[in-house]
Design a protein around this motif. Sequence first.
Motif, mmCIF file in Angstrom:
data_model
loop_
_atom_site.group_PDB
_atom_site.id
_atom_site.type_symbol
_atom_site.label_atom_id
_atom_site.label_comp_id
_atom_site.label_asym_id
_atom_site.label_seq_id
_atom_site.Cartn_x
_atom_site.Cartn_y
_atom_site.Cartn_z
ATOM 1 N N ASP A 167 -16.505 3.652 2.713
ATOM 2 C CA ASP A 167 -16.413 3.876 1.383
ATOM 3 C C ASP A 167 -15.814 4.222 0.310
ATOM 4 O OD1 ASP A 167 -19.527 3.636 0.711
ATOM 5 O OD2 ASP A 167 -19.770 5.179 2.315
ATOM 6 N N TYR A 168 -14.527 3.573 0.834
ATOM 7 C CA TYR A 168 -13.658 4.486 0.110
ATOM 8 C C TYR A 168 -12.481 2.975 -1.234
ATOM 9 C CZ TYR A 168 -12.192 6.837 4.302
ATOM 10 O OH TYR A 168 -11.896 7.147 5.495
ATOM 11 N N ALA A 169 -12.169 3.240 -2.006
ATOM 12 C CA ALA A 169 -12.049 2.345 -3.146
ATOM 13 C C ALA A 169 -10.791 1.708 -3.011
ATOM 14 C CB ALA A 169 -11.422 3.795 -4.045
ATOM 15 N N ASN A 170 -9.689 1.697 -1.423
ATOM 16 C CA ASN A 170 -8.960 1.024 -1.679
ATOM 17 C C ASN A 170 -8.390 1.222 -0.388
ATOM 18 O OD1 ASN A 170 -6.377 -0.262 -1.659
ATOM 19 N ND2 ASN A 170 -6.273 -0.315 -4.149
ATOM 20 N N CYS A 171 -7.631 0.866 0.393
ATOM 21 C CA CYS A 171 -6.622 1.169 1.315
ATOM 22 C C CYS A 171 -5.089 1.031 1.391
ATOM 23 C CB CYS A 171 -7.213 0.962 3.104
ATOM 24 S SG CYS A 171 -8.059 1.059 3.849
ATOM 25 N N LEU A 172 -4.162 1.909 2.244
ATOM 26 C CA LEU A 172 -2.482 2.047 1.703
ATOM 27 C C LEU A 172 -2.000 0.658 3.150
ATOM 28 C CD1 LEU A 172 -2.354 5.139 0.737
ATOM 29 C CD2 LEU A 172 -2.553 3.231 -0.569
ATOM 30 N N LEU A 173 -1.154 0.795 3.811
ATOM 31 C CA LEU A 173 -1.276 -0.899 4.208
ATOM 32 C C LEU A 173 0.612 -0.164 4.120
ATOM 33 C CD1 LEU A 173 -1.815 -4.615 2.556
ATOM 34 C CD2 LEU A 173 -2.953 -2.790 4.583
ATOM 35 N N LEU A 174 0.385 0.365 6.327
ATOM 36 C CA LEU A 174 2.109 0.025 7.206
ATOM 37 C C LEU A 174 1.920 -0.927 6.794
ATOM 38 C CD1 LEU A 174 0.476 2.967 9.474
ATOM 39 C CD2 LEU A 174 1.761 3.432 7.169
ATOM 40 N N ASN A 175 4.006 -0.467 6.963
ATOM 41 C CA ASN A 175 4.968 -1.637 8.125
ATOM 42 C C ASN A 175 4.884 -1.165 10.356
ATOM 43 O OD1 ASN A 175 7.315 0.067 8.796
ATOM 44 N ND2 ASN A 175 8.328 -0.706 6.759
#
Length: 281
Positions: A167-175
């Motif tokens: 139920d998240y609108a989006n996710c943040l990506l990591l390098n």
Amino acid sequence: MTNVNGKIVASSEAVLSVKNRGFNYGDSVFETIRAINGKLIFWEDHYFRLMASMRIMRMEIPSSFSPEFLEQEIQDLLEANNLQDSPARIRFSVYRKEGGFYRPQTNDIEYVAIAEPLPDPFYLLNDEFYEVELFKDHYVNSGLLSGVKTNNKAINVLGSIFAAENDYANCLLLNEHKSVIEALNGNLFLVKGNVIKTPPVTDGCLKGIIRGKIVEITKKLDSYTLVEESISPFELQKADELFITNVVMGIQPVSKYRKKEFKMEVAKDLLSKLNVQARLV
């Protein structure tokens, strides 16, 4: 209607081979373009990014692939879909001709373009609740290829599934260095005081068209300081604002990350300036 190598055909009749290299190997690059009443927004930026992506992928760029030629291909597609007088989204994909396995038999290309209607002519602020979380199952490797819009989007697909399941609108990506580089579908900006920070392209984020416009806009404003530096996950909860940018939605403010809730004043301000840029193109 779909444009397949310059021919406008019904989408139901548009056929790609099962040996298509974009399908089999992700050997394809693409641009998502926004059009308003037949005008391609930030077209020059899209064109040069497409050419750069093709060069990085060592595709043979046809001599006919001038900005004027490709723009006309898109205009013909818009007209065939009755979208020349309304807002539209175009995906223009280029793939290497079939043949070979990992090693292609040719570097010559083919292309396909589709167009779909959009609800609004200009960018509107979406102030609905928008919560994000880190996606830590897989990392994006920093480097030149990560900044190219190819069909290799497995991490984005898996991250989107993770977001939907939780139920998240989006996710943040990591390098690979555990720096936050972007969202699943756009570039990330962090606001702290009058400083606006965004990860550098060398960290592995996409060289987004709207990212470039926001950088350009803020560098001309005395009220903000634009910094392109790596973002640590620890900085997210200390920020005043977070927002995500892409060419379709413009600017999307983030409402919440973990226990921190954010404002959206800077996002509102920059969105109005972005719309001015889009009108002037």
